[in-house]
Design a protein around this motif. Structure first.
Motif, mmCIF file in Angstrom:
data_model
loop_
_atom_site.group_PDB
_atom_site.id
_atom_site.type_symbol
_atom_site.label_atom_id
_atom_site.label_comp_id
_atom_site.label_asym_id
_atom_site.label_seq_id
_atom_site.Cartn_x
_atom_site.Cartn_y
_atom_site.Cartn_z
ATOM 1 N N ARG A 151 0.831 -1.201 0.000
ATOM 2 C CA ARG A 151 0.000 0.000 0.000
ATOM 3 C C ARG A 151 0.868 1.256 0.000
ATOM 4 O O ARG A 151 0.485 2.282 -0.541
ATOM 5 N N VAL A 152 2.076 1.156 0.603
ATOM 6 C CA VAL A 152 2.975 2.307 0.618
ATOM 7 C C VAL A 152 3.494 2.607 -0.791
ATOM 8 O O VAL A 152 3.530 3.769 -1.210
ATOM 9 N N ARG A 154 1.974 1.902 -3.568
ATOM 10 C CA ARG A 154 0.864 2.476 -4.332
ATOM 11 C C ARG A 154 0.686 3.944 -3.995
ATOM 12 O O ARG A 154 0.499 4.779 -4.879
ATOM 13 N N ALA A 155 0.752 4.258 -2.699
ATOM 14 C CA ALA A 155 0.584 5.648 -2.281
ATOM 15 C C ALA A 155 1.701 6.515 -2.858
ATOM 16 O O ALA A 155 1.456 7.635 -3.317
ATOM 17 N N ALA A 158 1.111 7.053 -6.522
ATOM 18 C CA ALA A 158 -0.034 7.954 -6.677
ATOM 19 C C ALA A 158 0.401 9.405 -6.458
ATOM 20 O O ALA A 158 0.026 10.303 -7.208
ATOM 21 N N MET A 169 -7.293 10.435 -1.914
ATOM 22 C CA MET A 169 -7.389 8.988 -1.674
ATOM 23 C C MET A 169 -7.008 8.636 -0.239
ATOM 24 O O MET A 169 -7.001 7.477 0.140
ATOM 25 N N GLY A 170 -6.624 9.636 0.543
ATOM 26 C CA GLY A 170 -6.320 9.369 1.946
ATOM 27 C C GLY A 170 -4.839 9.247 2.250
ATOM 28 O O GLY A 170 -4.474 8.814 3.335
ATOM 29 N N VAL A 171 -3.977 9.620 1.299
ATOM 30 C CA VAL A 171 -2.541 9.541 1.554
ATOM 31 C C VAL A 171 -2.111 10.783 2.357
ATOM 32 O O VAL A 171 -2.399 11.905 1.958
ATOM 33 N N GLY A 279 1.058 -6.673 -3.502
ATOM 34 C CA GLY A 279 1.900 -7.617 -2.761
ATOM 35 C C GLY A 279 1.556 -9.062 -3.024
ATOM 36 O O GLY A 279 0.552 -9.394 -3.588
ATOM 37 N N MET B 100 -7.051 -0.140 -5.675
ATOM 38 C CA MET B 100 -6.389 -0.503 -4.416
ATOM 39 C C MET B 100 -5.793 0.727 -3.722
ATOM 40 O O MET B 100 -5.700 0.768 -2.498
ATOM 41 N N THR B 101 -5.387 1.725 -4.510
ATOM 42 C CA THR B 101 -4.901 2.968 -3.909
ATOM 43 C C THR B 101 -6.016 3.651 -3.131
ATOM 44 O O THR B 101 -5.785 4.242 -2.077
ATOM 45 N N HIS B 104 -6.387 2.859 0.520
ATOM 46 C CA HIS B 104 -5.236 3.208 1.363
ATOM 47 C C HIS B 104 -5.575 3.358 2.849
ATOM 48 O O HIS B 104 -4.920 2.769 3.708
ATOM 49 N N THR B 105 -6.606 4.147 3.158
ATOM 50 C CA THR B 105 -6.891 4.414 4.574
ATOM 51 C C THR B 105 -7.504 3.204 5.271
ATOM 52 O O THR B 105 -7.623 3.196 6.487
ATOM 53 N N LEU B 107 -6.306 0.102 4.910
ATOM 54 C CA LEU B 107 -5.264 -0.909 5.100
ATOM 55 C C LEU B 107 -4.290 -0.393 6.156
ATOM 56 O O LEU B 107 -4.143 0.806 6.343
ATOM 57 N N SER B 108 -3.619 -1.317 6.839
ATOM 58 C CA SER B 108 -2.816 -0.864 7.963
ATOM 59 C C SER B 108 -1.409 -1.449 7.986
ATOM 60 O O SER B 108 -0.674 -1.249 8.940
ATOM 61 N N ALA B 109 -1.002 -2.184 6.953
ATOM 62 C CA ALA B 109 0.312 -2.835 6.972
ATOM 63 C C ALA B 109 1.430 -1.829 7.186
ATOM 64 O O ALA B 109 1.429 -0.762 6.581
ATOM 65 N N THR B 110 2.374 -2.138 8.072
ATOM 66 C CA THR B 110 3.575 -1.309 8.233
ATOM 67 C C THR B 110 4.813 -2.193 8.129
ATOM 68 O O THR B 110 5.366 -2.344 7.053
ATOM 69 N N PHE B 120 0.225 -9.672 6.605
ATOM 70 C CA PHE B 120 0.357 -8.781 5.446
ATOM 71 C C PHE B 120 -0.264 -9.405 4.214
ATOM 72 O O PHE B 120 -1.036 -8.775 3.492
ATOM 73 N N GLU B 124 -3.378 -7.973 1.989
ATOM 74 C CA GLU B 124 -3.209 -7.645 0.575
ATOM 75 C C GLU B 124 -4.201 -8.450 -0.290
ATOM 76 O O GLU B 124 -4.770 -7.934 -1.246
ATOM 77 N N ALA B 127 -7.570 -6.889 0.093
ATOM 78 C CA ALA B 127 -7.624 -5.633 -0.658
ATOM 79 C C ALA B 127 -7.873 -5.904 -2.136
ATOM 80 O O ALA B 127 -8.684 -5.245 -2.785
ATOM 81 N N CYS B 167 -12.597 3.971 -1.058
ATOM 82 C CA CYS B 167 -12.340 4.711 0.197
ATOM 83 C C CYS B 167 -13.394 4.381 1.257
ATOM 84 O O CYS B 167 -13.326 4.902 2.364
#
Lengths: 279, 264
Positions: A151-152, A154-155, A158, A169-171, A279, B100-101, B104-105, B107-110, B120, B124, B127, B167
């Protein structure tokens, strides 16, 4: 066979080191470009890392691992401090601000007697070498590839394509910009530390504007569709002057011409292939 | 309860007052239209509500939550999504990646991004499945792996809607969704927007110039002219409102051309 390889290594040692170090630098500028920002501060961050690592080794004799860690942390802190105000700027204005940062650090090193002033720092112990350089490069390549496929990633893409739309989109745009700059400066700092410990000498003028432009050109030539692209760009740009050596006086001219032609006819870089962002 | 409340919203650009103390409210589960002649301030109003522009005065609330001063990404997390007048999809990315973008808000993967643990991978996968569902909903599932910039115009509009839906919004702002569409595409869009309201229970706020579409789709309309609200009500009320007729046709006319026929 083994002897031949050994000979080859000793002959081209510094070139082999340079390709790895420049690969790391190319990745560091890629991280900033990947979120749509333009930084000409990579050379300064590299210099800060190089001086941090070299001073710790020369003056305090700390273990190499500690020097490496510090050479990532100090430029990262610097990026955190300058990032706040400068990341309100975008595009060419951020580039100008980072040029200013580069000049300031150069002048600080030039006038800092403890760090050798204009004479630079010499007799830096030989540490790390090929294994550390290429190990770091490999870890960063894999890490950045994993980040791109999430997701990172993609952000980030973007943001590069359309910042306002990415925000909608919330980034979290300010945070992404700042983290990209901090991570990229830590990477440049590590590259500086690695290169200082294989070249035994560093000077204040090695990390000026010219170096910053060269680092940027790695990513321009290679492209930023995947982490592999800027590394390919830096490899070519590091090898090119050597390959063109027979041209003697025309070497730099032809070198420049090749870069201009590549940018003109391959605006997405010589490796335009784009990595998938899932991913 | 009101979903979106706009009160006294004002935006000045130097001497020009683009949006002049506008009030309106959007009820949940409805399609609310925002219409007015060119330059009436509709897009500026959208930018104020979505946080792309900061207002000179006034307030915006989503449910009980005041949105004033929040950047766009916070508003998205609170349930506001939008599309743009001139399509702004991420054209280098694939259609699926675009949607999928939008997630973003959600999803929470870090650290999982680097460690690639089961958590993860499961997130994914979820998503991807969610994005595919949305693409199926807007009819773009067969184009999932196409480069978004290569889609035909009408499909890009639908992709933008799917991305906004990703979203998981409570309110979707649609800025001229039918702009540049041919009648067949507009007709398909009308069906899609109706399904958003009727099947998904979504609330829509749309700016649109295509009057047949607006009149047949919207439950309620707010009319702007020169930045001011000049009318508010059901399509039938607005159509008969003298100030609206004057804004569109000038003084001295008695019939509004927009009253001719609906799209479907």
């Amino acid at each position: 066979m083994w002897d031949a390889l050994d000979d080859f290594y000793w002959t081209y040692q510094s070139l082999i080191h340079a390709i790895g170090v420049n690969g790391i630098l190319a990745l560091s500028v890629y991280v900033v470009l990947a979120v749509g920002q333009l930084s000409l501060g990579q050379a300064a961050f590299m210099g800060v890392g190089a001086y941090t690592g070299a001073l710790l080794s020369v003056k305090f004799g700390v273990p190499f691992g500690v020097a490496m860690l510090a050479s990532a942390v100090v430029p990262a802190l610097l990026a955190l401090v300058v990032g706040g105000p400068t990341l309100r700027l975008t595009g060419v204005y951020l580039a100008i601000a980072t040029i200013g940062l580069g000049e300031i650090t150069r002048i600080v090193f030039l006038n800092w007697d403890y760090a050798g002033g204009a004479l630079g720092l010499s007799s830096i112990p030989e540490r790390g070498g090929v294994v550390a350089i290429y190990g770091t490069l490999a870890v960063l390549l894999v890490g950045l590839t994993l980040v791109a496929r999430s997701r990172v990633g993609r952000a980030m893409e973007a943001m590069r394509e359309d910042e306002a739309a990415a925000g909608v989109m919330g980034v979290n745009l300010p945070r992404y910009r700042l983290v990209a700059l901090v991570v990229s400066s830590a990477m440049a700092g590590v590259a500086g530390c690695l290169s200082a410990h294989v070249s035994s000498f560093i000077g204040p003028n090695e990390y000026g504007f010219e170096a910053a432009v060269t680092i940027l050109s790695y990513a321009l030539l290679g492209g930023i569709g995947s982490p592999l692209a800027p590394v390919l760009g830096s490899t070519i740009l590091t090898l090119l002057p050597e390959v063109l050596r027979p041209l003697a006086d025309f070497r730099l001219m032809v070198n420049g011409l090749i870069i201009v032609l590549a940018v003109l006819f391959m605006p997405r870089g010589i490796l335009p292939w784009r990595i998938a962002r899932t991913g | 309860m009101t979903l979106l409340t706009v009160q006294g919203l004002t935006r000045r650009f130097q001497g020009l007052v683009a949006v002049d103390s506008v009030d309106f409210a959007v009820q949940p589960g409805t399609v609310h239209g925002l219409i007015g002649p060119n330059g009436a301030g509709k897009t500026t109003l959208f930018n104020l509500v979505s946080g792309v522009l900061a207002p000179s005065a006034g307030s915006v609330r989503l449910g009980d939550q005041p949105l004033d001063g929040l950047p766009p990404y916070r508003r998205t997390a609170l349930g506001l999504a939008r599309t743009f007048q001139n399509i702004r999809i991420f054209s280098e990315m694939t259609v699926l990646e675009n949607v999928m973008t939008g997630l973003h808000t959600r999803l929470s993967a870090t650290w999982g991004i680097l460690l690639r643990g089961p958590g993860f991978r499961a997130e994914e996968r979820r998503a991807k499945a969610k994005a595919r569902d949305l693409l199926a909903f807007v009819g773009l599932i067969d184009a999932a792996d196409t480069r978004a910039g290569d889609l035909p115009y009408g499909d890009q509009r639908r992709l933008e809607i799917a991305r906004a839906l990703a979203c998981e919004p409570r309110l979707v702002l649609l800025d001229e969704p039918a702009a540049g569409m041919n009648p067949a595409e507009t007709h398909a869009l009308l069906g899609l927007l109706r399904r958003l309201r009727d099947e998904r229970g979504l609330t829509l706020l749309l700016v649109e110039h295509d009057m047949p579409l607006v009149m047949s789709l919207c439950d309620r309309l707010t009319v702007l002219n020169f930045g001011r609200r000049i009318a508010d009500g059901t399509p039938a009320e607005v159509r008969a409102h003298p100030a609206v007729i004057e804004a569109y046709l000038g003084t001295g006319s008695h019939e509004v051309s927009v009253s001719r026929g609906a799209a479907s």
